[in-house]
Design an enzyme around this catalytic site. Structure first.
Site, PDB file in Angstrom:
ATOM      1  N   GLY A 109     105.603  53.429 -54.404  1.00  0.00           N
ATOM      2  CA  GLY A 109     104.716  52.570 -55.195  1.00  0.00           C
ATOM      3  C   GLY A 109     105.255  52.429 -56.603  1.00  0.00           C
TER       4      GLY A 109
ATOM      5  N   ARG B 145     108.888  50.987 -49.433  1.00  0.00           N
ATOM      6  CA  ARG B 145     108.666  52.246 -48.710  1.00  0.00           C
ATOM      7  C   ARG B 145     109.435  52.072 -47.408  1.00  0.00           C
ATOM      8  NH1 ARG B 145     104.538  54.735 -51.496  1.00  0.00           N
ATOM      9  NH2 ARG B 145     102.838  53.445 -52.264  1.00  0.00           N
TER      10      ARG B 145
ATOM     11  N   ASP C 181     106.528  61.708 -54.892  1.00  0.00           N
ATOM     12  CA  ASP C 181     106.945  62.789 -53.999  1.00  0.00           C
ATOM     13  C   ASP C 181     107.774  62.307 -52.804  1.00  0.00           C
ATOM     14  OD1 ASP C 181     104.710  61.592 -52.921  1.00  0.00           O
ATOM     15  OD2 ASP C 181     103.872  63.444 -52.090  1.00  0.00           O
TER      16      ASP C 181
ATOM     17  N   THR D 295     105.016  57.572 -61.003  1.00  0.00           N
ATOM     18  CA  THR D 295     103.911  57.274 -60.079  1.00  0.00           C
ATOM     19  C   THR D 295     102.616  57.286 -60.876  1.00  0.00           C
ATOM     20  OG1 THR D 295     102.529  58.164 -58.293  1.00  0.00           O
ATOM     21  CG2 THR D 295     103.949  59.750 -59.379  1.00  0.00           C
TER      22      THR D 295
ATOM     23  N   ASP E 220      99.912  58.222 -59.748  1.00  0.00           N
ATOM     24  CA  ASP E 220      99.042  59.288 -59.226  1.00  0.00           C
ATOM     25  C   ASP E 220      99.091  60.588 -60.047  1.00  0.00           C
ATOM     26  OD1 ASP E 220      98.577  57.459 -57.239  1.00  0.00           O
ATOM     27  OD2 ASP E 220      99.899  58.420 -55.781  1.00  0.00           O
TER      28      ASP E 220
ATOM     29  N   ASP F 142     100.797  63.235 -59.563  1.00  0.00           N
ATOM     30  CA  ASP F 142     100.643  64.385 -58.670  1.00  0.00           C
ATOM     31  C   ASP F 142     101.927  65.200 -58.486  1.00  0.00           C
ATOM     32  OD1 ASP F 142     101.915  62.362 -57.347  1.00  0.00           O
ATOM     33  OD2 ASP F 142     100.771  62.500 -55.506  1.00  0.00           O
TER      34      ASP F 142
ATOM     35  N   ARG G 196      95.860  58.323 -54.325  1.00  0.00           N
ATOM     36  CA  ARG G 196      96.194  58.896 -53.016  1.00  0.00           C
ATOM     37  C   ARG G 196      95.395  60.178 -52.782  1.00  0.00           C
ATOM     38  NH1 ARG G 196     100.349  57.299 -49.659  1.00  0.00           N
ATOM     39  NH2 ARG G 196     101.500  56.282 -51.285  1.00  0.00           N
TER      40      ARG G 196
HETATM   41  O1  F6P Z   1     101.284  56.269 -54.930  1.00  0.00           O
HETATM   42  C1  F6P Z   1     100.811  55.181 -55.665  1.00  0.00           C
HETATM   43  C2  F6P Z   1      99.734  54.457 -54.920  1.00  0.00           C
HETATM   44  O2  F6P Z   1      99.301  53.360 -55.702  1.00  0.00           O
HETATM   45  C3  F6P Z   1      98.531  55.306 -54.496  1.00  0.00           C
HETATM   46  O3  F6P Z   1      97.639  55.554 -55.554  1.00  0.00           O
HETATM   47  C4  F6P Z   1      97.967  54.479 -53.385  1.00  0.00           C
HETATM   48  O4  F6P Z   1      97.244  55.293 -52.484  1.00  0.00           O
HETATM   49  C5  F6P Z   1      99.198  53.926 -52.728  1.00  0.00           C
HETATM   50  O5  F6P Z   1     100.229  53.952 -53.692  1.00  0.00           O
HETATM   51  C6  F6P Z   1      99.058  52.517 -52.215  1.00  0.00           C
HETATM   52  O6  F6P Z   1     100.255  52.176 -51.591  1.00  0.00           O
HETATM   53  P1  F6P Z   1     100.640  50.716 -51.091  1.00  0.00           P
HETATM   54  O7  F6P Z   1     100.952  49.897 -52.326  1.00  0.00           O
HETATM   55  O8  F6P Z   1     101.826  50.930 -50.245  1.00  0.00           O
HETATM   56  O9  F6P Z   1      99.439  50.179 -50.398  1.00  0.00           O
END
Ligand code: F6P
Length: 322
Positions: free
Chosen positions: A11, A72, A103, A126, A128, A130, A172
């Site tokens: 992300g 991803r 991560d 990120t 998050d 985390d 997340r």
């Molecule tokens: O890891 C960053 C994040 O924005 C999280 O907070 C969220 O759960 C996830 O990515 C969403 O991912 P995607 O953009 O692949 O839907």
């Protein structure tokens, strides 16, 4: 001349561009060539490379997203995908790889290092927050401010109708965004994944809060909470709180966009430089971070191996102030 490659993966987060800029300008300072990899590990497996120089990163420090693009990649989880990635790096004469992400990105970098002896340095990017090894990750501060501004707007309409609102924020499995935006917005209740809260407990707290005369009631819910997020929670609350005109707002991906705050730009600039400096000092399989204002180098495996704790003093503070 040594060649360093850089990618952004997972992300995206506001400030990634500032980090890419810092990596490229610092590489120039140390006398290294830089290869940009587009679309993270997916681009690495496809040799989607672009030579970058100082002028290519002019005017990007203030931009959200990532000029290198992100992805991803399922394929990179397979050994065969990683073999192709390593081969492409070797063919391009890359001696070290800088990965900017969370991560998942660092797990990938660790596998590349272990299986193919690629020197890797990670930069935490990120929303998050985390990852262990840095008090804050790049993008977290911007996401907090974006979420805060959005929730303030929800508060206006909630006040006008004297409504009960459940607002879901990202993060997340982690509750950092929920906890700090909850405090910053004066939320009456904050629901966090780090604290297993039973539905009956939530109902009880909500009843207490609703007894006090208020113009509106705002519950900030972390998306990764055990209740299943704001929509699921609203379904569970609905039968007992029918008399309140309950609404749900999911902030979603707006939290990932926008121009980075000064804090994120400075953090990204520092870490971009430190990543190149770490390579210069022949470090590998490490992440650069900032702890208590000082630069800290942490073995990359430790950054995602343990769970970063939220500040429980803030959880208590939120209860006192609601
Ligand atoms: O890891 C960053 C994040 O924005 C999280 O907070 C969220 O759960 C996830 O990515 C969403 O991912 P995607 O953009 O692949 O839907």
């Amino acid at each position: 001349m040594k060649t360093i490659a850089v990618l952004t993966s997972g992300g995206d987060s506001p400030g990634m561009n500032a980090a890419v800029r810092a990596v490229i300008r610092s590489a120039g300072y140390f006398g290294y060539d830089i290869l940009g990899i587009r679309f993270g590990y997916k681009g690495l497996m496809e040799a989607d490379f672009v030579r970058l120089q100082s002028s290519d990163v002019s005017g990007i420090i203030q931009r959200g997203g990532t000029i290198l693009k992100s992805a991803r990649s399922e394929e990179f989880h397979e050994k065969e995908g990683r073999n192709r990635a390593a081969e492409n790096l070797k063919k391009a004469g890359v001696e070290a790889l800088i990965t900017i992400g969370g991560d998942g990105t660092f797990r990938g970098a660790t596998l590349l290092a272990q299986e193919h002896g690629i020197n890797t340095v990670g930069i935490p990017g990120t929303i998050d927050n985390d990852l262990i090894g840095s008090d804050e990750t790049i993008g977290y501060d911007t996401a907090l401010n974006t979420a805060m501004q959005a929730i303030d707007k929800v508060r206006d309409t909630a006040d006008a109708h004297e409504r009960l609102f459940l607002v879901e924020v990202m993060g997340r499995d982690a509750g950092f965004i929920a906890l700090e935006t909850g405090i910053a917005c004066g939320a009456e209740l904050i629901i966090l994944p780090e604290k297993l809260t039973h539905i009956e407990e939530i109902k009880e707290s909500l009843n207490k809060v609703l007894k006090v005369q208020r113009r509106s009631t705002l519950v900030v819910v972390a998306e990764g909470d055990h209740t299943g997020g704001a929509i699921e929670l609203s379904k569970k609350l609905e039968p007992d709180f029918k008399q309140y005109d309950m609404r749900v707002a999911i902030l979603g991906h707006i939290q990932r966009g926008g121009s980075p705050t000064a804090h994120d730009r400075v953090l990204a600039s520092r870490l971009g430089y430190e990543a190149v400096n770490a390579i210069h000092n022949e470090k590998s399989e490490v992440m650069v971070g900032v702890i208590n204002h000082d630069v800290k180098i942490t073995p990359i495996k430790e950054t995602f191996g343990k769970i970063k704790e939220i500040n429980f003093d803030l959880v208590e503070l939120a209860k006192v102030l609601r």
